[in-house]
Design a protein around this motif. Sequence first.
Motif, PDB file in Angstrom:
ATOM      1  N   GLU A   1      -7.964 -10.125  -4.017  1.00  0.00           N
ATOM      2  CA  GLU A   1      -7.728  -9.064  -4.946  1.00  0.00           C
ATOM      3  C   GLU A   1      -6.259  -9.151  -5.251  1.00  0.00           C
ATOM      4  OE1 GLU A   1      -8.207  -5.107  -3.181  1.00  0.00           O
ATOM      5  OE2 GLU A   1     -10.391  -5.383  -3.119  1.00  0.00           O
ATOM      6  N   LEU A   2      -6.107  -8.482  -6.619  1.00  0.00           N
ATOM      7  CA  LEU A   2      -4.820  -8.411  -7.217  1.00  0.00           C
ATOM      8  C   LEU A   2      -3.760  -7.393  -6.117  1.00  0.00           C
ATOM      9  CD1 LEU A   2      -5.695  -7.660 -10.897  1.00  0.00           C
ATOM     10  CD2 LEU A   2      -4.969 -10.024  -9.866  1.00  0.00           C
ATOM     11  N   ALA A   3      -2.794  -7.655  -6.062  1.00  0.00           N
ATOM     12  CA  ALA A   3      -1.736  -6.655  -5.194  1.00  0.00           C
ATOM     13  C   ALA A   3      -2.282  -7.090  -3.700  1.00  0.00           C
ATOM     14  CB  ALA A   3      -1.593  -5.620  -5.915  1.00  0.00           C
ATOM     15  N   SER A   4      -2.604  -8.028  -3.323  1.00  0.00           N
ATOM     16  CA  SER A   4      -3.448  -8.084  -1.922  1.00  0.00           C
ATOM     17  C   SER A   4      -2.092  -8.480  -1.050  1.00  0.00           C
ATOM     18  CB  SER A   4      -4.309  -9.372  -1.751  1.00  0.00           C
ATOM     19  OG  SER A   4      -3.697 -10.496  -1.997  1.00  0.00           O
ATOM     20  N   ASP A   5      -2.219  -8.126   0.297  1.00  0.00           N
ATOM     21  CA  ASP A   5      -1.303  -8.369   1.265  1.00  0.00           C
ATOM     22  C   ASP A   5      -1.056  -9.791   1.461  1.00  0.00           C
ATOM     23  OD1 ASP A   5      -0.681  -5.988   1.482  1.00  0.00           O
ATOM     24  OD2 ASP A   5      -1.872  -5.499   3.187  1.00  0.00           O
ATOM     25  N   PHE A   6      -2.134 -10.618   1.131  1.00  0.00           N
ATOM     26  CA  PHE A   6      -2.164 -12.193   1.405  1.00  0.00           C
ATOM     27  C   PHE A   6      -1.225 -12.991   0.390  1.00  0.00           C
ATOM     28  CE2 PHE A   6      -3.834 -16.382   0.355  1.00  0.00           C
ATOM     29  CZ  PHE A   6      -3.714 -16.901   1.460  1.00  0.00           C
ATOM     30  N   ALA A   7      -1.485 -12.380  -1.068  1.00  0.00           N
ATOM     31  CA  ALA A   7      -0.644 -12.740  -2.200  1.00  0.00           C
ATOM     32  C   ALA A   7       0.691 -12.672  -1.897  1.00  0.00           C
ATOM     33  CB  ALA A   7      -1.206 -12.208  -3.357  1.00  0.00           C
ATOM     34  N   ALA A   8       1.170 -11.234  -1.540  1.00  0.00           N
ATOM     35  CA  ALA A   8       2.440 -11.228  -1.232  1.00  0.00           C
ATOM     36  C   ALA A   8       3.116 -11.899  -0.164  1.00  0.00           C
ATOM     37  CB  ALA A   8       2.637  -9.513  -0.815  1.00  0.00           C
TER      38      ALA A   8
ATOM     39  N   VAL B   1      -3.196  -2.234 -11.353  1.00  0.00           N
ATOM     40  CA  VAL B   1      -3.751  -2.333 -10.164  1.00  0.00           C
ATOM     41  C   VAL B   1      -2.762  -1.562  -9.003  1.00  0.00           C
ATOM     42  CG1 VAL B   1      -5.132  -3.246  -8.385  1.00  0.00           C
ATOM     43  CG2 VAL B   1      -5.608  -3.577 -10.555  1.00  0.00           C
ATOM     44  N   SER B   2      -2.950  -0.654  -8.296  1.00  0.00           N
ATOM     45  CA  SER B   2      -2.002  -0.090  -7.239  1.00  0.00           C
ATOM     46  C   SER B   2      -2.690   0.209  -5.898  1.00  0.00           C
ATOM     47  CB  SER B   2      -1.102   1.115  -7.767  1.00  0.00           C
ATOM     48  OG  SER B   2      -2.056   2.049  -8.079  1.00  0.00           O
ATOM     49  N   ARG B   3      -1.982  -0.089  -4.909  1.00  0.00           N
ATOM     50  CA  ARG B   3      -2.502  -0.030  -3.357  1.00  0.00           C
ATOM     51  C   ARG B   3      -1.394   0.221  -2.731  1.00  0.00           C
ATOM     52  NH1 ARG B   3      -2.511  -4.508  -0.392  1.00  0.00           N
ATOM     53  NH2 ARG B   3      -3.620  -3.453   0.972  1.00  0.00           N
ATOM     54  N   TRP B   4      -1.842   1.017  -1.415  1.00  0.00           N
ATOM     55  CA  TRP B   4      -0.884   1.249  -0.266  1.00  0.00           C
ATOM     56  C   TRP B   4      -1.248   0.405   0.764  1.00  0.00           C
ATOM     57  CZ3 TRP B   4       3.681   4.082  -0.507  1.00  0.00           C
ATOM     58  CH2 TRP B   4       3.768   4.827  -1.683  1.00  0.00           C
ATOM     59  N   SER B   5      -0.481  -0.451   1.337  1.00  0.00           N
ATOM     60  CA  SER B   5      -0.772  -1.130   2.395  1.00  0.00           C
ATOM     61  C   SER B   5      -1.117  -0.264   4.024  1.00  0.00           C
ATOM     62  CB  SER B   5       0.213  -2.457   2.837  1.00  0.00           C
ATOM     63  OG  SER B   5       1.582  -1.705   3.302  1.00  0.00           O
ATOM     64  N   ASP B   6      -1.783  -1.089   4.968  1.00  0.00           N
ATOM     65  CA  ASP B   6      -1.593  -0.434   6.223  1.00  0.00           C
ATOM     66  C   ASP B   6      -0.399  -0.035   6.620  1.00  0.00           C
ATOM     67  OD1 ASP B   6      -4.358  -0.597   5.799  1.00  0.00           O
ATOM     68  OD2 ASP B   6      -4.474  -2.315   7.051  1.00  0.00           O
ATOM     69  N   GLU B   7       0.646  -0.747   6.265  1.00  0.00           N
ATOM     70  CA  GLU B   7       1.952  -0.384   6.894  1.00  0.00           C
ATOM     71  C   GLU B   7       2.623   0.561   6.128  1.00  0.00           C
ATOM     72  OE1 GLU B   7       0.807  -3.475   6.415  1.00  0.00           O
ATOM     73  OE2 GLU B   7       0.389  -4.006   8.369  1.00  0.00           O
ATOM     74  N   GLY B   8       2.000   1.209   5.040  1.00  0.00           N
ATOM     75  CA  GLY B   8       2.795   2.076   4.329  1.00  0.00           C
ATOM     76  C   GLY B   8       3.460   1.667   3.005  1.00  0.00           C
ATOM     77  N   ASP B   9       3.442   0.282   2.584  1.00  0.00           N
ATOM     78  CA  ASP B   9       4.112  -0.348   1.739  1.00  0.00           C
ATOM     79  C   ASP B   9       3.291  -0.008   0.457  1.00  0.00           C
ATOM     80  OD1 ASP B   9       6.514  -0.810   3.414  1.00  0.00           O
ATOM     81  OD2 ASP B   9       5.444  -2.852   3.892  1.00  0.00           O
TER      82      ASP B   9
END
Length: 459
Positions: free
Chosen positions: A198-205, A400-408
């Motif tokens: 996905e765009l803005a994924s944790d994996f990409a970051a 596209v925006s989202r919050w990670s499980d860690e709150g980032d």
Amino acid sequence: MLVEVPLRLPREALVLSKILTTICLSFIFSSFAWAQTPKHYVFLVHGIGASPTTFGKMGETLKRESQGFDPHTDWQFINFAYQTGSATKDVAIFSKELSDYIAESFRNAGGLNPEDKFSLVMHSQGGLIGLNFLLKSFMGDSNYHPELKHHLDAFVTMGTPYWGAKIAIFANRMMPILSYLRIPLSEKFGVEELKDMELASDFAAQMRETLIDPKNQEVVREMTTQGRFLVFAGVTERLNLLAPFVTGKNRYEDDTAVPIPSSKLDFIYYKDPEFYNDYVTANEFSETHMVEAENNIVVNAFHASPFPQKSKFPGIAKVPDRCANISYRDCDHPTYPTLVEHLFKLQREPAFVRDLTSFAIDLKINLKGKSIDRKKMSIAFKGLTTGLKIGKDIELYNKVSRWSDEGDFRLYHTGYIDSKKTTSTVGRVEMIITAPGFKDRTVIVPVKSAQSTFIELNW
């Protein structure tokens, strides 16, 4: 008195002895020659929801070409088929499986000799799998067979969503509906795979962070230099009428799955140091240089064509049947001739340069456990360059925006630089971030056509 009597063998025995000696010597010399023949294994890695049929006639046509260009090497073209569609497996797991598969392939062929090589040719998610494997291997991770890194020769991706794909977001949101309706398509795409893409994924970051980490620069340089990286990105000119709905100004700058800025491995970046200023200038950004300019090639192709055998509807990775028994020079496929020249280190024609306009901004904000009113956090963008525009009114998933499980916080936003209003392919965007209880952050973001810019801030 003893008299020596010469031993006389029957004529038939002498003939048989000569035959056996010849056979033994032939076997010894042929075995020796075989043992000395260098191996070059090219692994073809398909994408999500796909199979080895992704590559069409690629394996057999490359095998035929190898016999002409390098007959003294044992070239093998091997499909790596993995369990895409699994409910639990992700890119990291598939990367480990790929590394094991490569090591096992050499082990089954008598071991890995100093002169042996391997290359990777990957489509879509396959490129993420290959890149993750190489990074771990070159960084010395024992789970990813670091002994293989010295044998890497070429790394080729076709339509790989390095920094995400809009279609992955759509597919992930459709999965519950498809599953409820018992549509088999839902079984082809693994949920974890889609999350990674996905765009803005944790994996990409995480991948970006690994590539720009100062501690890893020598490893990245060694990997990309030795690996002779070649990156194919696709635009689907047949769909230019649908350009308003995708990234870019007036053209369909997408291969129907991956937008151009996401399919380019290199990117512009900024990461907050330990002590940072609330105002970040464009001069504080850097840029990666992992792929040579001439090895970043944009072609007119579909990510996965509905009519791959028709020359006007080429798939970016699928070599059509018509190329099976002709020279690569006569094959009209958009990527195959260049792939042949790259693998066999032949003289290449300069790639056609396309007029591209789209860019992407990829933001990560580390809150480090701080509490924030998510509804009142605001991010405003303003173009500072003539002809530059952020987003389009009817573009799908342009922000596209989202919050990670860690709150980032993660954000992916697209834009374009109108080539009719400026001859420049670079621009600047002002980004202002505000939230109650936090100091305002202002970042002057440099952007470039056909590329993404990654910003990682601490707040």
